[in-house]
Design an enzyme around this catalytic site. Structure first.
Site, PDB file in Angstrom:
ATOM      1  N   ALA A  66       0.780  -0.717  -0.003  1.00  0.00           N
ATOM      2  CA  ALA A  66       0.130  -0.035   0.307  1.00  0.00           C
ATOM      3  C   ALA A  66       1.015   1.164   0.087  1.00  0.00           C
ATOM      4  CB  ALA A  66      -0.820   0.223   1.304  1.00  0.00           C
ATOM      5  N   GLY A 109       0.561  -4.755   0.454  1.00  0.00           N
ATOM      6  CA  GLY A 109      -1.094  -5.252  -0.267  1.00  0.00           C
ATOM      7  C   GLY A 109      -0.373  -5.632  -1.359  1.00  0.00           C
ATOM      8  N   GLU A 112      -0.441  -8.886  -0.855  1.00  0.00           N
ATOM      9  CA  GLU A 112      -2.344  -9.325  -0.389  1.00  0.00           C
ATOM     10  C   GLU A 112      -3.262 -10.184  -1.852  1.00  0.00           C
ATOM     11  OE1 GLU A 112      -1.872  -6.661   2.552  1.00  0.00           O
ATOM     12  OE2 GLU A 112      -2.533  -8.195   4.134  1.00  0.00           O
ATOM     13  N   GLU A 132       4.800  -5.475   6.971  1.00  0.00           N
ATOM     14  CA  GLU A 132       4.232  -4.125   7.845  1.00  0.00           C
ATOM     15  C   GLU A 132       4.569  -3.711   8.882  1.00  0.00           C
ATOM     16  OE1 GLU A 132       2.770  -6.747   5.807  1.00  0.00           O
ATOM     17  OE2 GLU A 132       0.751  -5.665   4.863  1.00  0.00           O
TER      18      GLU A 132
HETATM   19  N1  CO8 Z   1       4.611   3.684  -0.573  1.00  0.00           N
HETATM   20  C1  CO8 Z   1       4.964   4.901  -1.457  1.00  0.00           C
HETATM   21  N2  CO8 Z   1       6.268   4.800  -1.908  1.00  0.00           N
HETATM   22  C2  CO8 Z   1       6.807   3.313  -2.598  1.00  0.00           C
HETATM   23  C3  CO8 Z   1       6.269   1.999  -1.422  1.00  0.00           C
HETATM   24  C4  CO8 Z   1       5.211   2.017  -0.806  1.00  0.00           C
HETATM   25  N3  CO8 Z   1       4.781   0.992  -0.256  1.00  0.00           N
HETATM   26  N4  CO8 Z   1       7.866   1.483  -1.836  1.00  0.00           N
HETATM   27  C5  CO8 Z   1       8.778   2.118  -2.667  1.00  0.00           C
HETATM   28  N5  CO8 Z   1       7.550   3.210  -2.964  1.00  0.00           N
HETATM   29  C6  CO8 Z   1       8.808   4.888  -3.539  1.00  0.00           C
HETATM   30  C7  CO8 Z   1       9.695   4.970  -2.294  1.00  0.00           C
HETATM   31  O1  CO8 Z   1       9.464   5.953  -1.593  1.00  0.00           O
HETATM   32  C8  CO8 Z   1      10.816   5.514  -3.836  1.00  0.00           C
HETATM   33  O2  CO8 Z   1      10.136   6.900  -3.834  1.00  0.00           O
HETATM   34  P1  CO8 Z   1      11.176   8.207  -4.293  1.00  0.00           P
HETATM   35  O3  CO8 Z   1      11.701   7.866  -5.308  1.00  0.00           O
HETATM   36  O4  CO8 Z   1      10.488   8.733  -4.400  1.00  0.00           O
HETATM   37  O5  CO8 Z   1      11.799   8.115  -2.599  1.00  0.00           O
HETATM   38  C9  CO8 Z   1      10.565   4.009  -4.706  1.00  0.00           C
HETATM   39  O6  CO8 Z   1       9.515   3.924  -4.768  1.00  0.00           O
HETATM   40  C10 CO8 Z   1      11.034   3.734  -5.719  1.00  0.00           C
HETATM   41  O7  CO8 Z   1      11.714   2.631  -4.195  1.00  0.00           O
HETATM   42  P2  CO8 Z   1      13.148   2.768  -3.525  1.00  0.00           P
HETATM   43  O8  CO8 Z   1      14.137   3.382  -3.858  1.00  0.00           O
HETATM   44  O9  CO8 Z   1      13.075   2.142  -1.989  1.00  0.00           O
HETATM   45  O10 CO8 Z   1      13.499   0.919  -4.082  1.00  0.00           O
HETATM   46  P3  CO8 Z   1      15.117   0.115  -4.172  1.00  0.00           P
HETATM   47  O11 CO8 Z   1      14.640  -0.776  -4.995  1.00  0.00           O
HETATM   48  O12 CO8 Z   1      15.575   0.387  -3.026  1.00  0.00           O
HETATM   49  O13 CO8 Z   1      13.305  -0.338  -2.590  1.00  0.00           O
HETATM   50  C11 CO8 Z   1      11.372  -1.785  -1.581  1.00  0.00           C
HETATM   51  C12 CO8 Z   1      12.229  -1.320  -2.849  1.00  0.00           C
HETATM   52  C13 CO8 Z   1      12.267  -2.463  -1.061  1.00  0.00           C
HETATM   53  C14 CO8 Z   1      10.813  -2.940  -2.098  1.00  0.00           C
HETATM   54  C15 CO8 Z   1      11.663  -0.482  -1.030  1.00  0.00           C
HETATM   55  O14 CO8 Z   1      11.095  -0.347  -1.666  1.00  0.00           O
HETATM   56  C16 CO8 Z   1      10.722  -0.587   0.162  1.00  0.00           C
HETATM   57  O15 CO8 Z   1      10.803  -1.150   1.323  1.00  0.00           O
HETATM   58  N6  CO8 Z   1       9.563  -0.607  -0.238  1.00  0.00           N
HETATM   59  C17 CO8 Z   1       7.966  -0.542   1.235  1.00  0.00           C
HETATM   60  C18 CO8 Z   1       8.100  -1.819   1.176  1.00  0.00           C
HETATM   61  C19 CO8 Z   1       6.794  -2.157   2.126  1.00  0.00           C
HETATM   62  O16 CO8 Z   1       6.163  -1.352   3.682  1.00  0.00           O
HETATM   63  N7  CO8 Z   1       5.407  -2.495   1.826  1.00  0.00           N
HETATM   64  C20 CO8 Z   1       4.779  -2.451   2.956  1.00  0.00           C
HETATM   65  C21 CO8 Z   1       3.804  -0.976   2.444  1.00  0.00           C
HETATM   66  S1  CO8 Z   1       2.003  -1.836   4.345  1.00  0.00           S
HETATM   67  C22 CO8 Z   1       0.932  -2.543   4.001  1.00  0.00           C
HETATM   68  O17 CO8 Z   1       0.880  -2.519   2.292  1.00  0.00           O
HETATM   69  C23 CO8 Z   1      -0.335  -2.307   4.060  1.00  0.00           C
HETATM   70  C24 CO8 Z   1      -1.054  -3.244   3.464  1.00  0.00           C
HETATM   71  C25 CO8 Z   1      -2.865  -3.041   3.918  1.00  0.00           C
HETATM   72  C26 CO8 Z   1      -3.784  -2.473   3.576  1.00  0.00           C
HETATM   73  C27 CO8 Z   1      -4.470  -2.716   3.870  1.00  0.00           C
HETATM   74  C28 CO8 Z   1      -6.356  -0.820   5.002  1.00  0.00           C
HETATM   75  C29 CO8 Z   1      -7.333  -1.989   5.912  1.00  0.00           C
END
Ligand code: CO8
Length: 257
Positions: A66, A109, A112, A132
């Protein structure tokens, strides 16, 4: 043709392909994207010309979860009253089989969403996880439930408590994915499966999907009864007559759909 901002929708013969398309955010799932995916799926589901739906992302990410930036300032009453991300549920109401073609990250997400689909086909570069907990929350779209049903408690606890990623081979060994293919051939291999499914009677495929899904909701006895009744009911369809006649006459069936 409907214009979407966060996804691309195309159709090849009887297979529709939805491509998540927010490459700069690694296809992070936003509320706007949720709305578009759900709307697209519902439209395709009711189209008799579509026999299978494929949901895919980019090579680097199916979806990295998400959108954390959209979520970070939300409050409990806000998220509760808006029923944040509740509409993803509508995807699971589709009768048309849906395949997730996963390359790269399927996290939070994203994992999921893939699990809401009927099958996951993974590129050998795929990474699945429920990170998460590293953000101070827990899975909210099925990660603690569908993942546990798919891979069992041992792995689900591991993924949900440590936030670690699971690679494609481990995901296949664990029963999360249907098959692993070389990343470069992901769409091609997925299309072969999708074309095969789409070549069946749409009605029969929908009934088959529903029967398998039923097993997650009920006891064995009730599930068997539901299956048998569905089997009997298919004898009210022209596709049953056609399918069995075609076999006896050694020809290809022509489905009503
Ligand atoms: N949300 C927003 N932006 C994101 C997300 C995300 N989940 N993932 C990546 N991005 C963005 C980064 O912020 C970055 O943006 P910017 O260039 O502006 O800084 C761009 O995408 C590229 O990402 P990275 O530079 O971080 O790329 P890397 O190759 O270094 O890393 C990763 C890749 C490991 C995937 C890393 O981006 C990461 O850890 N992302 C987050 C993963 C995460 O924690 N996901 C879980 C989110 S919570 C969730 O999904 C809950 C769902 C349930 C909701 C249900 C409601 C009822």
């Amino acid at each position: 043709e409907k214009q979407f901002e966060n996804i691309l929708v195309e159709q090849k013969d009887r297979v529709a392909i939805i491509t998540l398309n927010r490459p700069k955010a690694l296809n992070a799932l936003s509320s706007a994207m949720e709305k578009e995916v759900v709307e697209a799926v519902e439209g395709l589901d009711s189209d008799p010309g579509v026999g299978c739906i494929v949901i895919t992302g980019s090579e680097k990410a199916f979806a990295a979860g998400a959108d954390i930036k959209e979520m970070k300032d939300k409050t409990y009453p806000g998220i509760y009253l808006e029923r944040f991300f509740h509409d993803w549920k509508r995807l699971t109401a589709a009768r048309t089989p849906i395949i997730a073609a996963v390359s790269g990250f399927a996290l939070g997400g994203g994992c999921e969403l893939a699990m809401m689909c009927d099958m996951i086909i993974a590129g050998d570069n795929a990474k699945f996880g429920q990170p998460e907990i590293t953000l101070g929350v827990i899975p909210g779209m099925g990660g603690s439930q569908r993942l546990t049903r798919a891979v069992g408690k041992a792995k689900a606890m591991d993924l949900c408590l440590t936030g670690r990623q699971m690679d494609a081979d481990e995901a296949e060994r664990s029963g999360l994915v249907t098959r692993v293919v070389p990343a470069a051939e992901l769409l091609e291999e997925t299309m072969k499966v999708a074309d095969k499914i789409a070549s069946m009677s749409k009605t029969t495929a929908a009934v088959a999907k529903q029967a398998v899904n039923r097993s997650f909701e009920t006891t064995l006895e009730e599930g068997l009864l539901a299956e048998q009744n569905a089997f009997y009911a298919l004898f009210a369809t022209e596709d049953q007559t056609e399918g069995m006649s075609a076999f006896a006459e050694k020809r290809k069936p022509e489905w009503q759909r």
